[in-house]
Design a protein around this motif. Structure first.
Motif, PDB file in Angstrom:
ATOM      1  N   ASN A 186       0.795  -1.238   0.000  1.00 39.14           N
ATOM      2  CA  ASN A 186       0.000   0.000   0.000  1.00 39.14           C
ATOM      3  C   ASN A 186       0.825   1.284   0.000  1.00 39.14           C
ATOM      4  OD1 ASN A 186      -2.651   1.018  -0.207  1.00 39.14           O
ATOM      5  ND2 ASN A 186      -2.655   1.576   1.954  1.00 39.14           N
ATOM      6  N   LEU A 187       2.086   1.236  -0.392  1.00 41.47           N
ATOM      7  CA  LEU A 187       2.859   2.469  -0.550  1.00 41.47           C
ATOM      8  C   LEU A 187       2.690   3.028  -1.954  1.00 41.47           C
ATOM      9  CD1 LEU A 187       6.332   1.976   1.189  1.00 41.47           C
ATOM     10  CD2 LEU A 187       4.246   3.023   2.101  1.00 41.47           C
ATOM     11  N   ARG A 188       2.513   4.335  -2.012  1.00 40.69           N
ATOM     12  CA  ARG A 188       2.557   5.030  -3.290  1.00 40.69           C
ATOM     13  C   ARG A 188       3.997   5.452  -3.581  1.00 40.69           C
ATOM     14  NH1 ARG A 188      -2.693   9.155  -3.153  1.00 40.69           N
ATOM     15  NH2 ARG A 188      -4.303   7.518  -2.931  1.00 40.69           N
ATOM     16  N   ASN A 194       0.245   9.151  -6.452  1.00 45.78           N
ATOM     17  CA  ASN A 194      -0.403   7.976  -7.028  1.00 45.78           C
ATOM     18  C   ASN A 194      -0.342   7.978  -8.548  1.00 45.78           C
ATOM     19  OD1 ASN A 194      -1.816   5.569  -6.949  1.00 45.78           O
ATOM     20  ND2 ASN A 194      -3.813   6.565  -6.963  1.00 45.78           N
ATOM     21  N   SER A 195       0.861   7.948  -9.105  1.00 48.24           N
ATOM     22  CA  SER A 195       1.018   7.871 -10.557  1.00 48.24           C
ATOM     23  C   SER A 195       2.360   7.231 -10.863  1.00 48.24           C
ATOM     24  CB  SER A 195       0.949   9.269 -11.198  1.00 48.24           C
ATOM     25  OG  SER A 195       2.198   9.934 -11.086  1.00 48.24           O
ATOM     26  N   ASN A 196       2.569   6.915 -12.128  1.00 50.57           N
ATOM     27  CA  ASN A 196       3.852   6.365 -12.582  1.00 50.57           C
ATOM     28  C   ASN A 196       4.664   7.390 -13.354  1.00 50.57           C
ATOM     29  OD1 ASN A 196       3.525   3.693 -11.552  1.00 50.57           O
ATOM     30  ND2 ASN A 196       2.135   3.233 -13.238  1.00 50.57           N
ATOM     31  N   GLU A 197       4.323   8.662 -13.194  1.00 49.72           N
ATOM     32  CA  GLU A 197       4.991   9.717 -13.952  1.00 49.72           C
ATOM     33  C   GLU A 197       5.715  10.679 -13.010  1.00 49.72           C
ATOM     34  OE1 GLU A 197       2.766  11.490 -17.246  1.00 49.72           O
ATOM     35  OE2 GLU A 197       1.109  10.149 -16.690  1.00 49.72           O
ATOM     36  N   PRO A 198       7.012  10.475 -12.784  1.00 48.29           N
ATOM     37  CA  PRO A 198       7.774  11.413 -11.947  1.00 48.29           C
ATOM     38  C   PRO A 198       8.207  12.645 -12.736  1.00 48.29           C
ATOM     39  CG  PRO A 198       9.206   9.670 -12.712  1.00 48.29           C
ATOM     40  CD  PRO A 198       7.832   9.350 -13.254  1.00 48.29           C
ATOM     41  N   ASN A 199       8.716  13.607 -11.980  1.00 45.62           N
ATOM     42  CA  ASN A 199       9.350  14.782 -12.577  1.00 45.62           C
ATOM     43  C   ASN A 199       8.390  15.646 -13.383  1.00 45.62           C
ATOM     44  OD1 ASN A 199      11.641  16.389 -12.859  1.00 45.62           O
ATOM     45  ND2 ASN A 199      12.188  15.462 -14.826  1.00 45.62           N
ATOM     46  N   ASP A 244      -0.201  13.564  -3.161  1.00 42.75           N
ATOM     47  CA  ASP A 244       0.251  13.162  -1.827  1.00 42.75           C
ATOM     48  C   ASP A 244       0.464  11.663  -1.807  1.00 42.75           C
ATOM     49  OD1 ASP A 244       0.863  13.015   0.825  1.00 42.75           O
ATOM     50  OD2 ASP A 244      -1.125  13.568   1.561  1.00 42.75           O
ATOM     51  N   ASP A 245       1.553  11.223  -1.176  1.00 42.31           N
ATOM     52  CA  ASP A 245       1.758   9.777  -1.013  1.00 42.31           C
ATOM     53  C   ASP A 245       1.145   9.266   0.282  1.00 42.31           C
ATOM     54  OD1 ASP A 245       3.483  10.757   0.882  1.00 42.31           O
ATOM     55  OD2 ASP A 245       5.219   9.585   0.226  1.00 42.31           O
ATOM     56  N   THR A 288       7.467  11.920   4.435  1.00 45.73           N
ATOM     57  CA  THR A 288       8.114  12.020   3.117  1.00 45.73           C
ATOM     58  C   THR A 288       7.725  13.361   2.494  1.00 45.73           C
ATOM     59  OG1 THR A 288       6.250  10.847   2.108  1.00 45.73           O
ATOM     60  CG2 THR A 288       8.195   9.547   2.700  1.00 45.73           C
ATOM     61  N   PRO A 289       8.685  14.167   2.075  1.00 52.38           N
ATOM     62  CA  PRO A 289       8.367  15.492   1.529  1.00 52.38           C
ATOM     63  C   PRO A 289       7.566  15.399   0.226  1.00 52.38           C
ATOM     64  CG  PRO A 289      10.716  15.279   2.041  1.00 52.38           C
ATOM     65  CD  PRO A 289      10.128  13.912   2.106  1.00 52.38           C
ATOM     66  N   TRP A 290       6.762  16.411  -0.020  1.00 52.52           N
ATOM     67  CA  TRP A 290       6.111  16.535  -1.320  1.00 52.52           C
ATOM     68  C   TRP A 290       7.208  16.693  -2.369  1.00 52.52           C
ATOM     69  CZ3 TRP A 290       0.565  17.270  -1.939  1.00 52.52           C
ATOM     70  CH2 TRP A 290      -0.135  17.162  -0.733  1.00 52.52           C
ATOM     71  N   THR A 291       7.007  16.066  -3.520  1.00 46.83           N
ATOM     72  CA  THR A 291       8.063  16.057  -4.528  1.00 46.83           C
ATOM     73  C   THR A 291       7.490  15.876  -5.931  1.00 46.83           C
ATOM     74  OG1 THR A 291      10.060  14.898  -5.279  1.00 46.83           O
ATOM     75  CG2 THR A 291       8.401  13.575  -4.159  1.00 46.83           C
ATOM     76  N   ARG A 292       8.244  16.348  -6.883  1.00 44.41           N
ATOM     77  CA  ARG A 292       7.894  16.111  -8.285  1.00 44.41           C
ATOM     78  C   ARG A 292       8.268  14.694  -8.701  1.00 44.41           C
ATOM     79  NH1 ARG A 292      10.569  18.451 -11.926  1.00 44.41           N
ATOM     80  NH2 ARG A 292       9.021  19.236 -13.403  1.00 44.41           N
TER      81      ARG A 292
END
Length: 540
Positions: free
Chosen positions: A200-202, A207-212, A220-221, A226-230
């Motif tokens: 159950n970890l994002r 909740n996507s497979n697209e970073p950056n 939000d994860d 864990t910091p918010w991140t791109r």
């Protein structure tokens, strides 16, 4: 993968949404949870087509070793975590153990192997080939292609429904499993990443497979520390994206330099294991650990087994025996059937020994294995055939009227349907050999047979004449081949003397849309192979 699942099974969407909400409520309301080390039984299903994706047991063992080190925060590179996050690195207190008992209570090493070209697809159909009960085991499928990814898994809520239960588990591309064999050290952490999703970890960016991408700063994860991140696809240790320093070294990033889970991620994963969603809370119960053979962590010696590099050799040739017993014997005693015994506890010497037979004959082999407490033995009767020189007289005329295989002919490397004797067609007599390849859709399988030795050392020419009948099942080009090899050193090496191609010179009849059986001698062809090279005219 989630989108495709619900596209194919829209009737499960509502259940997944409700399960997600219930699991999130359970996670947020969970208090503490104690420090019990949860143990999860694991089974690996290797789906292969006889290629490099058929990874070794040792490669799977390396994956298990590595993932347990990472989940228990025993990785040596944990000290590389930058100071800003060093204080929240977590020992998740979850351990994973290969099953030693299968769903029927039979002995297992926790690894199954299934031949299928679905290994090149790696989708839901591949998972449906084999799955052990998800309330008893974490299922891991290893394949040649994982839908374009290094691996993938689905959240517990997505597979909570009875209708999606068959999709529960983790898929790993073979070269991202473990750190030896087809994989390498830098790819070993795909496994803990995917277990994170399974628990159950994002991703750190949401909740996507697209970073950056900028939009991820609004995602939000659901983990507080864990910091918010791109999201990152490079190892920028001090990278900032959404206004704060990012946890680039997190296993749930794509940075390639994962070193840690956080305390918040630990809480979230343990909550998933304590929840009834997708039956995760049944995995670590003592009754299940006993039923799957992993309760004590000690290896259960429950089967003695061995194989050999090749079961037909000539006298004076080396052959290697391989101990396939499980689980974890510590001493071995071999009886090679020729009066020679070998016994000891050094695995470098006694686990997979090499032996040479000096007298022709058929030999029964016995292996006794022990773990210091229990002892098991297995004997394979007439398991090894040792050939002498010139065992067959020439000329030899073979119509397989006496059956096949027999004392003169051996089957070898039967990957497809296998050669078999048939009375449905023949050129002369009543019998012939048949290879039923009509229903086979897997390319590059090999089915071989070979004879005992001839002594051609005193002749100037040897002639091999054979007849065949063949029809393709399609008008298109086919990769079918009929090859004739000879060996001048009793099978140590083989020399190609004739090759017939399925689309060119092998057909003896028009293509057939049903399994082909020649109806007359006119549908048979003949060819001869001449051997005149003195180096190829030997005793073996």
């Amino acid at each position: 993968m989630t989108e495709k699942l619900f596209h194919d099974r829209p009737h499960t969407i509502l259940d997944a949404e409700q399960a997600e909400a219930q699991l999130e409520t359970f996670t947020q309301q969970r208090q503490g949870g104690g420090n019990q080390v949860y143990i999860v039984p694991v089974v690996f299903h290797v789906i292969h087509n006889f290629g490099e994706e058929n990874i070794s047991d040792e490669q799977i063992h390396s994956a298990m070793e590595s993932v347990n080190i990472d989940f228990r925060k025993l990785n040596e590179d944990i000290d590389d975590v930058i100071e800003a996050f060093a204080g929240i690195t977590a020992d998740v207190e979850v351990e994973f153990r290969l099953a030693q008992l299968d769903p029927q209570g039979n002995c297992t090493n926790g690894i199954t192997r299934t031949v299928s070209d679905l290994t090149y697809v790696g989708d839901s159909d591949m998972k449906e080939l084999i799955q052990w009960p998800r309330e008893k085991y974490l299922n891991v499928w290893v394949c040649a292609y994982a839908q374009g990814a290094a691996g993938y898994s689905l959240y517990p809520s997505s597979v909570n429904s009875f209708f999606n239960e068959d999709q529960d588990g983790i898929v790993l591309k073979h070269d991202y499993c473990g750190y030896i064999g087809t994989s390498n050290w830098s790819r070993r952490r795909t496994f803990p990443h995917e277990i994170g999703h399974w628990l159950n970890l994002r991703h750190c960016w949401g909740n996507s497979n697209e970073p950056n991408i900028d939009e991820n700063c609004d995602e939000d994860d659901l983990v507080d520390d864990t910091p918010w991140t791109r999201g990152w696809q490079s190892c920028a240790l001090y990278g900032e994206s959404c206004g704060t320093l990012d946890n680039v070294q997190n296993y749930m990033e794509y940075s390639g330099c994962g070193r840690m889970f956080t305390e918040g991620q630990k809480d979230r994963m343990r909550a998933a294991l304590e929840s009834s969603t997708a039956q995760r809370n049944q995995l670590w119960q003592e009754s299940n650990l006993e039923a799957t053979g992993v309760l004590t962590g000690e290896s259960i010696l429950c089967e003695a087994s061995f194989s050999v590099s090749k079961d037909v050799v000539c006298m004076g040739q080396e052959m290697q025996f391989f101990d396939n017993s499980y689980n974890a014997p510590s001493s071995w005693t071999w009886d090679f059937g020729d009066g020679t015994e070998l016994s000891g506890n050094d695995p470098e010497i006694f686990k997979n020994p090499i032996h040479t037979y000096e007298v022709p004959g058929d030999y029964s082999i016995t292996l006794v294995v022990s773990n210091g407490t229990d002892e098991l033995a297995v004997t394979q009767e007439q398991f090894v055939t040792v050939l002498g020189s010139g065992e067959l007289d020439s000329p030899l005329v073979e119509g397989f009227e006496a059956g096949f295989p027999d004392d003169e002919w051996f089957l070898y490397n039967t990957e497809g349907a296998g050669w078999e004797v048939t009375n449905t067609a023949s050129f002369t007599g009543d019998y012939s050999l048949k290879l039923d390849n009509y229903s086979n859709d897997i390319e590059w399988l090999e089915d071989q047979f070979f004879s005992r030795t001839f002594d051609f050392s005193e002749v100037d020419e040897a002639l091999i004449t054979f007849k065949w009948a063949y029809a393709s099942k399609t008008m298109e080009a086919t990769s079918d081949r009929l090859r004739v090899y000879i060996s001048a050193d009793c099978g140590e090496s083989w020399i190609l003397k004739e090759q017939l191609s399925g689309s060119v010179d092998m057909p003896t009849s028009e293509y057939s849309s049903s399994p082909f059986t020649p109806s007359s001698t006119s549908e048979w062809a003949s060819a001869s192979v001449s051997i005149t090279n003195p180096a190829q005219l030997t005793e073996t």
